[in-house]
Design a protein around this motif. Structure first.
Motif, short mmCIF file in Angstrom:
data_model
loop_
_atom_site.label_atom_id
_atom_site.label_comp_id
_atom_site.label_asym_id
_atom_site.label_seq_id
_atom_site.Cartn_x
_atom_site.Cartn_y
_atom_site.Cartn_z
N GLN A 1 0.83 -1.21 0.00
CA GLN A 1 0.00 0.00 0.00
C GLN A 1 0.87 1.26 0.00
N ALA A 2 1.95 1.25 0.76
CA ALA A 2 2.85 2.40 0.81
C ALA A 2 3.48 2.64 -0.56
N ASN A 3 3.92 1.57 -1.21
CA ASN A 3 4.49 1.64 -2.55
C ASN A 3 3.48 2.24 -3.52
N GLN A 4 2.25 1.77 -3.48
CA GLN A 4 1.21 2.25 -4.39
C GLN A 4 0.87 3.72 -4.13
N GLN A 5 0.80 4.11 -2.88
CA GLN A 5 0.51 5.51 -2.55
C GLN A 5 1.62 6.44 -3.02
N MET A 6 2.84 5.98 -2.88
CA MET A 6 3.98 6.77 -3.35
C MET A 6 3.90 7.00 -4.85
N ARG B 1 5.39 6.92 3.88
CA ARG B 1 5.64 6.91 5.32
C ARG B 1 4.34 6.97 6.12
N ASN B 2 3.37 7.76 5.64
CA ASN B 2 2.09 7.89 6.35
C ASN B 2 1.33 6.57 6.38
N VAL B 3 1.34 5.83 5.28
CA VAL B 3 0.68 4.52 5.26
C VAL B 3 1.31 3.60 6.29
N ILE B 4 2.62 3.55 6.30
CA ILE B 4 3.34 2.66 7.21
C ILE B 4 3.11 3.06 8.67
N ALA B 5 3.13 4.36 8.94
CA ALA B 5 2.91 4.84 10.30
C ALA B 5 1.49 4.53 10.78
N LYS B 6 0.50 4.73 9.92
CA LYS B 6 -0.90 4.47 10.30
C LYS B 6 -1.14 3.00 10.64
N LYS B 7 -0.35 2.11 10.07
CA LYS B 7 -0.49 0.67 10.35
C LYS B 7 0.35 0.24 11.55
N GLY B 8 1.03 1.19 12.20
CA GLY B 8 1.79 0.89 13.41
C GLY B 8 3.24 0.48 13.20
N TYR B 9 3.74 0.64 11.98
CA TYR B 9 5.11 0.23 11.68
C TYR B 9 6.07 1.42 11.51
N GLY B 10 5.64 2.62 11.85
CA GLY B 10 6.43 3.82 11.58
C GLY B 10 7.87 3.76 12.05
N GLU B 11 8.09 3.22 13.23
CA GLU B 11 9.46 3.17 13.76
C GLU B 11 10.35 2.19 13.00
N TYR B 12 9.75 1.37 12.15
CA TYR B 12 10.51 0.36 11.40
C TYR B 12 10.75 0.75 9.94
N PHE B 13 10.32 1.95 9.57
CA PHE B 13 10.63 2.48 8.24
C PHE B 13 11.86 3.37 8.44
#
Length: 116
Positions: free
Chosen positions: A7-12, A30-42
């Motif tokens: 999803q992050a790839n597609q949004q970008m 980054r916003n997609v990844i953060a909203k799914k709870g993975y922000g600290e891992y990007f």
């Protein structure tokens, strides 16, 4: 994790068009990844330019406010990297067109589970 990175790839890619900032591409992913709870891992940039070299200007990160020009090419490669678990990165090569973006990569993105 895989679906989040996809999803992050597609949004970008959807955010790419002439005149937008490289920062906006990074933040779209980054916003997609953060909203799914993975922000600290990007922990990497979202992509980079390529041409004569594999890694070229621009570096696509949240502090690069340069504008995308029509005809430029870049990688869209957000990723999640979790210590002790592993990581996921999905990378596409993208051409910036007058209308937006054209994905140059043709590799399928369906997740395949190997083994059990």
């Amino acid at each position: 994790m895989y679906e989040t990175v996809l999803q992050a790839n597609q949004q970008m890619i959807q955010a790419a068009r002439p005149g937008v900032t490289y920062a906006s591409l990074d933040l779209a992913a980054r916003n997609v990844i953060a909203k799914k709870g993975y922000g600290e891992y990007f922990i990497t940039r979202a992509g980079h330019g390529f041409g004569l070299e594999i890694h070229e200007y621009p570096s696509i990160h949240e502090n690069n406010y340069d504008l995308l020009p029509e005809g430029s090419v870049f990688t869209a490669e957000p990723g999640i990297y979790m210590p002790g678990i592993g990581g996921v990165r999905i990378e596409d090569n993208v051409l910036v067109t007058k209308e937006g973006a054209e994905v140059l990569t043709s590799f399928p993105k369906e997740l395949t589970i190997i083994g059990s």
